[in-house]
Scaffold this active site. Structure first.
Site, PDB file in Angstrom:
ATOM      1  N   ASP A 155      -1.254   4.507  22.265  1.00  8.78           N
ATOM      2  CA  ASP A 155       0.037   4.602  21.573  1.00  8.78           C
ATOM      3  C   ASP A 155      -0.045   5.243  20.180  1.00  8.78           C
ATOM      4  O   ASP A 155       0.887   5.891  19.732  1.00  8.78           O
ATOM      5  CB  ASP A 155       0.668   3.203  21.422  1.00  8.78           C
ATOM      6  CG  ASP A 155      -0.300   2.195  20.800  1.00  8.78           C
ATOM      7  OD1 ASP A 155      -1.443   2.576  20.452  1.00  8.78           O
ATOM      8  OD2 ASP A 155       0.069   1.010  20.656  1.00  8.78           O
ATOM      9  N   HIS A 156      -1.184   5.119  19.510  1.00  6.35           N
ATOM     10  CA  HIS A 156      -1.233   5.542  18.101  1.00  6.35           C
ATOM     11  C   HIS A 156      -1.464   7.032  17.909  1.00  6.35           C
ATOM     12  O   HIS A 156      -1.216   7.556  16.837  1.00  6.35           O
ATOM     13  CB  HIS A 156      -2.349   4.784  17.359  1.00  6.35           C
ATOM     14  CG  HIS A 156      -1.959   3.401  16.936  1.00  6.35           C
ATOM     15  ND1 HIS A 156      -1.586   2.435  17.816  1.00  6.35           N
ATOM     16  CD2 HIS A 156      -1.870   2.838  15.703  1.00  6.35           C
ATOM     17  CE1 HIS A 156      -1.307   1.322  17.156  1.00  6.35           C
ATOM     18  NE2 HIS A 156      -1.464   1.541  15.867  1.00  6.35           N
ATOM     19  N   ARG A 174       6.043  -1.533   8.143  1.00  2.30           N
ATOM     20  CA  ARG A 174       5.215  -1.246   6.967  1.00  2.30           C
ATOM     21  C   ARG A 174       5.830  -0.116   6.175  1.00  2.30           C
ATOM     22  O   ARG A 174       6.387   0.818   6.749  1.00  2.30           O
ATOM     23  CB  ARG A 174       3.816  -0.803   7.395  1.00  2.30           C
ATOM     24  CG  ARG A 174       3.034  -1.966   7.877  1.00  2.30           C
ATOM     25  CD  ARG A 174       1.566  -1.897   7.528  1.00  2.30           C
ATOM     26  NE  ARG A 174       1.079  -3.244   7.708  1.00  2.30           N
ATOM     27  CZ  ARG A 174       0.154  -3.598   8.582  1.00  2.30           C
ATOM     28  NH1 ARG A 174      -0.470  -2.670   9.301  1.00  2.30           N
ATOM     29  NH2 ARG A 174      -0.194  -4.850   8.704  1.00  2.30           N
ATOM     30  N   ARG A 229      -7.773  -2.049  10.876  1.00  2.00           N
ATOM     31  CA  ARG A 229      -8.761  -0.977  11.095  1.00  2.00           C
ATOM     32  C   ARG A 229     -10.075  -1.294  10.378  1.00  2.00           C
ATOM     33  O   ARG A 229     -10.135  -1.436   9.160  1.00  2.00           O
ATOM     34  CB  ARG A 229      -8.193   0.375  10.660  1.00  2.00           C
ATOM     35  CG  ARG A 229      -7.881   0.490   9.199  1.00  2.00           C
ATOM     36  CD  ARG A 229      -7.101   1.768   8.893  1.00  2.00           C
ATOM     37  NE  ARG A 229      -5.717   1.625   9.365  1.00  2.00           N
ATOM     38  CZ  ARG A 229      -4.652   2.157   8.752  1.00  2.00           C
ATOM     39  NH1 ARG A 229      -4.801   2.909   7.692  1.00  2.00           N
ATOM     40  NH2 ARG A 229      -3.442   1.947   9.229  1.00  2.00           N
ATOM     41  N   SER A 266      -3.534  -3.227   7.762  1.00  2.00           N
ATOM     42  CA  SER A 266      -4.053  -2.975   9.103  1.00  2.00           C
ATOM     43  C   SER A 266      -5.372  -3.690   9.409  1.00  2.00           C
ATOM     44  O   SER A 266      -6.107  -4.106   8.519  1.00  2.00           O
ATOM     45  CB  SER A 266      -4.244  -1.470   9.234  1.00  2.00           C
ATOM     46  OG  SER A 266      -5.281  -1.159  10.118  1.00  2.00           O
ATOM     47  N   ASP A 295      -5.197  -4.942  16.323  1.00  2.00           N
ATOM     48  CA  ASP A 295      -4.077  -4.372  15.595  1.00  2.00           C
ATOM     49  C   ASP A 295      -3.416  -5.519  14.854  1.00  2.00           C
ATOM     50  O   ASP A 295      -3.249  -6.604  15.410  1.00  2.00           O
ATOM     51  CB  ASP A 295      -3.084  -3.724  16.558  1.00  2.00           C
ATOM     52  CG  ASP A 295      -2.059  -2.919  15.799  1.00  2.00           C
ATOM     53  OD1 ASP A 295      -2.211  -1.688  15.720  1.00  2.00           O
ATOM     54  OD2 ASP A 295      -1.109  -3.519  15.252  1.00  2.00           O
TER      55      ASP A 295
HETATM   56  C1  MIC Z   1      -0.764  -0.307  11.491  1.00  2.00           C
HETATM   57  O1  MIC Z   1       0.370  -0.680  11.795  1.00  2.00           O
HETATM   58  O2  MIC Z   1      -1.171  -0.232  10.326  1.00  2.00           O
HETATM   59  C2  MIC Z   1      -1.711   0.058  12.606  1.00  2.00           C
HETATM   60  C3  MIC Z   1      -1.908   1.504  12.590  1.00  2.00           C
HETATM   61  O3  MIC Z   1      -1.139  -0.300  13.838  1.00  2.00           O
HETATM   62  C4  MIC Z   1      -3.019  -0.688  12.359  1.00  2.00           C
HETATM   63  C5  MIC Z   1      -4.093  -0.378  13.282  1.00  2.00           C
HETATM   64  C6  MIC Z   1      -4.822   0.882  12.982  1.00  2.00           C
HETATM   65  O4  MIC Z   1      -5.018   1.229  11.821  1.00  2.00           O
HETATM   66  O5  MIC Z   1      -5.238   1.514  13.950  1.00  2.00           O
HETATM   67  C7  MIC Z   1      -2.854  -2.200  12.341  1.00  2.00           C
HETATM   68  O6  MIC Z   1      -1.768  -2.668  12.069  1.00  2.00           O
HETATM   69  O7  MIC Z   1      -3.816  -2.926  12.529  1.00  2.00           O
HETATM   70 FE1  SF4 Z   2       2.244   1.204  15.965  1.00  2.00          FE
HETATM   71 FE2  SF4 Z   2       1.303  -0.368  14.020  1.00  2.00          FE
HETATM   72 FE3  SF4 Z   2       3.602   0.976  13.762  1.00  2.00          FE
HETATM   73 FE4  SF4 Z   2       3.502  -1.004  15.402  1.00  2.00          FE
HETATM   74  S1  SF4 Z   2       3.230  -1.117  13.215  1.00  2.00           S
HETATM   75  S2  SF4 Z   2       4.446   0.968  15.814  1.00  2.00           S
HETATM   76  S3  SF4 Z   2       1.449  -0.855  16.227  1.00  2.00           S
HETATM   77  S4  SF4 Z   2       1.562   1.840  13.949  1.00  2.00           S
END
Ligand code: MIC
Ligand code: SF4
Length: 750
Positions: A92-93, A445, A643, A641, A157
């Protein structure tokens, strides 16, 4: 897909709970029921909230494509042939939002071919379910297919807690945690404290589940939930749909909470039935008394939760938060005045709805109700509007029911069922570097650089219905509840509060988005990974600790203010290298503000005195000289995140220790797992005493012990030395990780 797991769990729950009631000498909250029923060894476990390290056995693991690569690379080092618990991968990302769903998806398949080939071959080999690109966003797919009341899951995630909307304790973790659980080990987490959130009244008018959590963000702040679980209860709970509950638990991540959970109720039952899980619904109904707190807890919640927060849903106003942080909340009616006071540009440049947080049928039908009012008055969106559905099921159902067409008539672009603009994967055509633009979305976010990759952009968050109304207005200071919009006709448009449908009247369109179930036997399947790939590279173990104290480490960067994982390891274009540690490390600290110079992502090489050098380059220079380095961090360091690149890159480039005012939970664990020492200033004001040319020495490492402070000497250029005290949260086992060089190394040497 979780029926059998749930059946076994519900059969064991009464016994586990009885044992726990006896041991604790009191009734149980719902969170505790989930925790004790998933204990690795209930009897041997210390259960002290806020201090014990719990060893738990999650029911499943979910991974998204950007974090799954590292999780799998780490799992592969365990040498196991098949995952020990049911696991899934969700692509998805990595899909970039450009022109719309079909084209974007086709491009992504080409651009990310190597990564998808690696992930799908690993899925086949190790017995993991695979959701291909376009099938949906991890959390929406998990809610529709896997989450079940009373379950425990981990996901790579941070918004994994979305599953709390269906009564599951779902926790975001780094890839190393996922790799270990898939390899058959117990999962460790600090025993959370419990915040009881009592909801009274009921939502009405414009107020939506999004406003519940935005209001809580304002009340509790981005670190208010650290190492705590939010458990919701009270008469207001039953008035919120299951998907609305998921919106609320999803964004518990914005409070830093370990998880958020609602007790099982009729709304969950009905969601299970509408998503084709009648068997699970029946089973949960039959076990409903197990799937919430004991009645005595509800009679005197103050005695059983560590803290109670009250929220009256009837008095809740629609909220809007931002810019740059999700806890800057105010009612929509105050946005205009706030924008004026702070000089936020009131012209909006884009509006975005959907994402993993807010793309349920109910959300979209409320947004569509607003859209229809505008269209009936002859209006169109005045700014680009993007719609991101969360899954194939949602997309197809919205299409069938004419909602996507409604948005298109407004002028919207419908994007793929993927993260896209929520994770910097959005090529916003009209962005001008250096210009601060305001945008508004229903995402979760809003850190700088988060959407269009531009740190200047001011990103605001609100419910999908509010965002849709603002798209018609094109202005941040428009109040949809009270304001009027000019129309071509005689009368201006005044919106009335939108009515939505919790479920589609004709049921969901069925479809699995091309899901590939785990293969029966994978031993002979080859992992597809080209040795010269610039996207993925096998990991080499980090070196073991050499047994020596850290002497005279130069300071790589002292970060000032918010230092989220998006600041430490930005996403967007860098998502490309999530499987290649050396390449992604080039992005290290690109978004962080250097306290010494005020620059972002740059600093001074203290060995040569050269200013304005990229932080990754400085780290490589120190490494080439055989020197490690130290990072100094501010409050809630590593917020956001899951990550683990934000810990692996510093480790790869020689960072030995991070000393911060405080840490966010997932990131602190990620640092420990990767062998970096996370220390907290005993006196937070010591942060101010650290200067650019100082050297950091951490002594007494051989005697590192749980609960014992660590002495750090800050050596000034003139030789004066300042001794400060720091604290750490390492358990005995985690100290072994540090000594072994990483958790994975410790595992191999076990
Ligand atoms: C996000 O919403 O910040 C992400 C991208 O989904 C991250 C995961 C990532 O950095 O791959 C998360 O929330 O953990
Ligand atoms: Fe994707 Fe993270 Fe955004 Fe949700 S918050 S849509 S999991 S990047």
């Amino acid at each position: 897909m979780s029926l059998e797991i749930a059946r076994a769990l519900y059969a064991s729950l009464p016994g586990c709970c009885e044992e726990a009631r006896k041991r604790f000498g009191r009734p149980l909250t719902f969170t505790e029921k989930i925790l004790v029923s998933h204990a690795d060894d209930f009897a041997a476990q210390d259960w002290s909230r806020g201090s014990a390290m719990l060893a738990l056995r999650p029911d499943r693991v979910a991974m998204q494509d950007a974090t799954a690569q590292m999780a799998l690379l780490q799992f592969m080092q365990s040498g196991r042939e098949r995952v020990a618990v049911p696991s899934t991968i969700h692509c998805d990302h990595l899909i970039r939002a450009r022109t719309g769903a079909a084209e974007d998806l086709a491009k992504a398949l080409g651009e990310n071919r190597e990564v998808y080939a690696f992930l799908s071959s690993a899925a086949r080999k190790y017995g993991i379910g695979f959701w291909p690109p376009g099938a949906g966003i991890i959390h929406q797919v998990v809610l529709e297919n896997y989450a079940f009341p009373g379950g425990l899951m981990i996901g790579t995630d941070s918004h994994t807690p979305n599953g709390g909307g269906l009564g599951m304790l779902a926790v975001g973790v780094g890839g190393a945690d996922a790799g270990e659980v898939m390899a058959g080990l117990a999962w460790e987490v600090l025993a959370p404290k419990l915040i009881g959130v009592r909801l009274s009244g009921r939502l009405s008018g414009w107020a939506s589940p999004k406003d519940v959590i935005l209001r809580l963000c304002g009340l509790l702040t981005v670190k208010g939930g650290t190492n705590q679980v939010l458990e919701f209860f009270g008469e207001g709970v039953e008035s919120i749909s299951c998907t609305g509950k998921a919106t609320i638990t999803n964004m518990g991540a914005e409070l830093g909470a370990t998880g958020s959970v609602f007790p099982f109720d009729r709304k969950m039952e009905s969601y299970l039935r509408h998503t084709g899980r009648a068997g699970l619904a029946d089973l949960a109904v039959a076990n409903r008394t197990l799937l919430g707190p004991d009645p005595e807890v509800l009679d005197a919640p103050e005695r059983f939760y560590d803290r109670i927060v009250d929220l009256d849903l009837s008095a809740l106003e629609a909220q809007i938060v931002g810019p740059h942080t999700p806890d800057l909340a105010r009612p929509v009616s105050r946005m205009g005045a706030d924008a004026q006071e702070h000089g936020y540009p009131v012209e909006l440049r884009a509006a975005l709805i959907g994402s993993c947080t807010n793309s349920s049928y109910e959300d979209m039908s409320r947004a569509a109700a607003v859209a229809r009012q505008g269209l009936a008055a002859g209006l169109k969106a005045r700014i680009p509007l993007y719609v991101t559905p969360g899954s194939t099921r949602i997309y197809d159902t919205l299409e069938r029911d004419g909602m996507l067409e409604t948005f298109r008539r407004m002028g919207a672009t419908v994007l793929a069922n993927a993260c896209g603009p929520c994770i910097g994967q959005w090529s916003r055509a009209d962005a001008v570097p250096g210009r601060a633009d305001s945008i508004v979305s229903s995402f979760n976010r809003n850190f700088p650089g988060r959407n269009d990759g531009m740190a200047e952009t001011l990103s605001f968050l609100a419910s999908p219905e509010i965002v849709t109304a603002l798209a018609f207005a094109g202005r941040l200071d428009f109040d949809p509840l009270d304001g009027a919009l000019e129309t071509a006709g005689a009368a201006p448009l005044r919106f009335s509060a939108p009515q939505g449908d919790e479920h589609p009247a004709r049921g969901f369109v069925e479809g699995d988005g091309g899901y590939v179930p785990p293969a029966a036997a994978g031993a002979r399947i080859e992992i597809e990974l080209a040795p010269d790939s610039e996207r993925i590279r096998l990991l080499a173990p980090f070196p073991r600790w050499d047994g020596k104290d850290f002497e005279g480490l130069p300071i790589l960067i002292k970060t000032q203010g918010k230092t989220t994982t998006d600041h430490i390891s930005p996403a967007g274009a860098w998502l490309r290298y999530r499987g290649h540690l050396d390449k992604i490390s080039e992005n290290m600290f690109l978004g962080a503000t250097n306290a010494f110079t005020g620059e972002r992502g740059h600093g001074t090489d203290v060995l040569t005195g050269e200013p304005g050098v990229g932080i990754a380059a400085i780290a490589r220079r120190y490494q080439a000289q055989g020197l490690g380095s130290a990072v100094i961090g501010d409050e809630n360091y590593g917020e956001g995140s899951s990550r683990e690149h934000a810990a692996m890159s510093p480790r790869h480039l020689g960072v030995k220790v991070v000393i911060a005012r405080s840490f966010a939970r997932i990131h602190e664990t990620n640092l420990k797992k990767q062998g970096i020492l996370p220390l907290v200033f005993a006196d937070p004001s010591d942060w101010e005493r650290i200067e650019r040319e100082d050297r950091v020495s951490v002594t007494g490492l051989a005697a590192l012990a749980p609960g014992q402070p660590v002495r750090v000497a800050i050596v000034k250029p003139d030789g004066r030395s300042l001794v400060i005290e720091t604290l750490h949260g390492l358990t005995a086992r985690q100290i072994e990780w540090f000594k072994a060089g990483s958790a994975l190394n410790a595992l191999r040497h076990d």
